[in-house]
Design a protein around this motif. Structure first.
Motif, PDB file in Angstrom:
ATOM      1  N   ARG A   1      72.972  -0.294  11.328  1.00 40.95           N
ATOM      2  CA  ARG A   1      73.383  -1.454  11.763  1.00 40.95           C
ATOM      3  C   ARG A   1      74.745  -1.479  11.717  1.00 40.95           C
ATOM      4  N   GLN A   2      75.319  -2.252  12.850  1.00 43.22           N
ATOM      5  CA  GLN A   2      76.775  -2.524  13.117  1.00 43.22           C
ATOM      6  C   GLN A   2      77.278  -3.587  12.217  1.00 43.22           C
ATOM      7  N   VAL A   3      78.397  -3.165  11.432  1.00 42.95           N
ATOM      8  CA  VAL A   3      78.765  -4.298  10.444  1.00 42.95           C
ATOM      9  C   VAL A   3      80.129  -4.647  11.077  1.00 42.95           C
ATOM     10  N   THR A   4      80.986  -3.787  11.633  1.00 40.84           N
ATOM     11  CA  THR A   4      82.311  -4.300  12.317  1.00 40.84           C
ATOM     12  C   THR A   4      82.378  -3.522  13.385  1.00 40.84           C
ATOM     13  N   ASP A   5      83.398  -3.601  14.205  1.00 39.65           N
ATOM     14  CA  ASP A   5      83.596  -2.759  15.318  1.00 39.65           C
ATOM     15  C   ASP A   5      83.592  -1.524  15.178  1.00 39.65           C
ATOM     16  N   VAL A   6      84.026  -1.038  13.920  1.00 43.94           N
ATOM     17  CA  VAL A   6      84.336   0.479  13.634  1.00 43.94           C
ATOM     18  C   VAL A   6      83.455   0.902  12.514  1.00 43.94           C
ATOM     19  N   ALA A   7      82.615  -0.054  11.895  1.00 42.89           N
ATOM     20  CA  ALA A   7      81.635   0.316  10.620  1.00 42.89           C
ATOM     21  C   ALA A   7      80.328   0.207  10.850  1.00 42.89           C
ATOM     22  N   VAL A   8      79.261   1.049  10.592  1.00 42.31           N
ATOM     23  CA  VAL A   8      77.922   0.886  10.474  1.00 42.31           C
ATOM     24  C   VAL A   8      77.217   1.245   9.025  1.00 42.31           C
ATOM     25  N   GLU A   9      76.235   0.548   8.885  1.00 43.58           N
ATOM     26  CA  GLU A   9      75.625   0.786   7.512  1.00 43.58           C
ATOM     27  C   GLU A   9      74.226   1.256   7.708  1.00 43.58           C
ATOM     28  N   ARG A  10      73.797   2.347   7.218  1.00 43.58           N
ATOM     29  CA  ARG A  10      72.487   2.863   7.524  1.00 43.58           C
ATOM     30  C   ARG A  10      71.498   2.476   6.079  1.00 43.58           C
ATOM     31  N   PHE A  11      72.345   2.817   4.880  1.00 37.57           N
ATOM     32  CA  PHE A  11      71.893   2.623   3.628  1.00 37.57           C
ATOM     33  C   PHE A  11      72.472   1.352   2.892  1.00 37.57           C
ATOM     34  N   GLU A  12      71.577   0.799   2.113  1.00 38.87           N
ATOM     35  CA  GLU A  12      72.309  -0.585   1.591  1.00 38.87           C
ATOM     36  C   GLU A  12      73.809  -0.341   0.766  1.00 38.87           C
ATOM     37  N   HIS A  13      74.521  -0.998   0.986  1.00 41.95           N
ATOM     38  CA  HIS A  13      76.228  -0.623   0.513  1.00 41.95           C
ATOM     39  C   HIS A  13      76.753   0.608   0.784  1.00 41.95           C
ATOM     40  N   ILE A  14      76.215   1.329   1.772  1.00 46.29           N
ATOM     41  CA  ILE A  14      76.835   2.623   1.980  1.00 46.29           C
ATOM     42  C   ILE A  14      77.468   2.407   3.660  1.00 46.29           C
ATOM     43  N   PHE A  15      78.689   2.228   3.765  1.00 46.28           N
ATOM     44  CA  PHE A  15      79.146   1.947   5.112  1.00 46.28           C
ATOM     45  C   PHE A  15      80.092   3.519   5.691  1.00 46.28           C
ATOM     46  N   GLU A  16      79.930   3.531   6.781  1.00 45.80           N
ATOM     47  CA  GLU A  16      80.507   4.849   7.410  1.00 45.80           C
ATOM     48  C   GLU A  16      81.122   4.316   8.753  1.00 45.80           C
ATOM     49  N   VAL A  17      82.134   5.192   9.265  1.00 50.17           N
ATOM     50  CA  VAL A  17      82.909   4.997  10.523  1.00 50.17           C
ATOM     51  C   VAL A  17      81.767   5.348  11.407  1.00 50.17           C
TER      52      VAL A  17
END
Length: 90
Positions: free
Chosen positions: A16-32
């Motif tokens: 799930r795209q969170v910002t222009d540079v971050a995604v979230e696949r698992f709740e509260h775990i963000f990745e580039v």
């Protein structure tokens, strides 16, 4: 105990795209966003259970670092409040 199924463990949930540079696949775990890391950083195949294990241990690791290396833990909010008040110009 459940059986290990390679396909199930090596296929992460949809990003799930969170910002222009971050995604979230698992709740509260963000990745580039992996799309931004294709040229210089080779992506590794990482099992879902290992991602969740590492994320769950972040608090323990941070607590260990504070006990062993930090004379005091400074609140990020305190730093932001000081900057907003103009105290950060020193």
């Amino acid at each position: 105990m459940s059986a290990y199924r390679f396909e199930e463990q090596h296929t992460p949930p949809p990003a799930r795209q969170v910002t222009d540079v971050a995604v979230e696949r698992f709740e509260h775990i963000f990745e580039v966003d992996p799309k931004l890391m294709t040229v210089h950083v080779a992506q590794q195949l990482f099992p879902n259970w290992d991602t969740l294990r590492i994320a769950a241990s972040r608090g323990d690791h941070l607590e260990w670092m504070h006990r062993h290396w930090a004379a005091e833990a400074v609140s990020g909010q305190k730093l932001l409040d000081e900057l907003d008040a103009g105290d950060g110009d020193r």
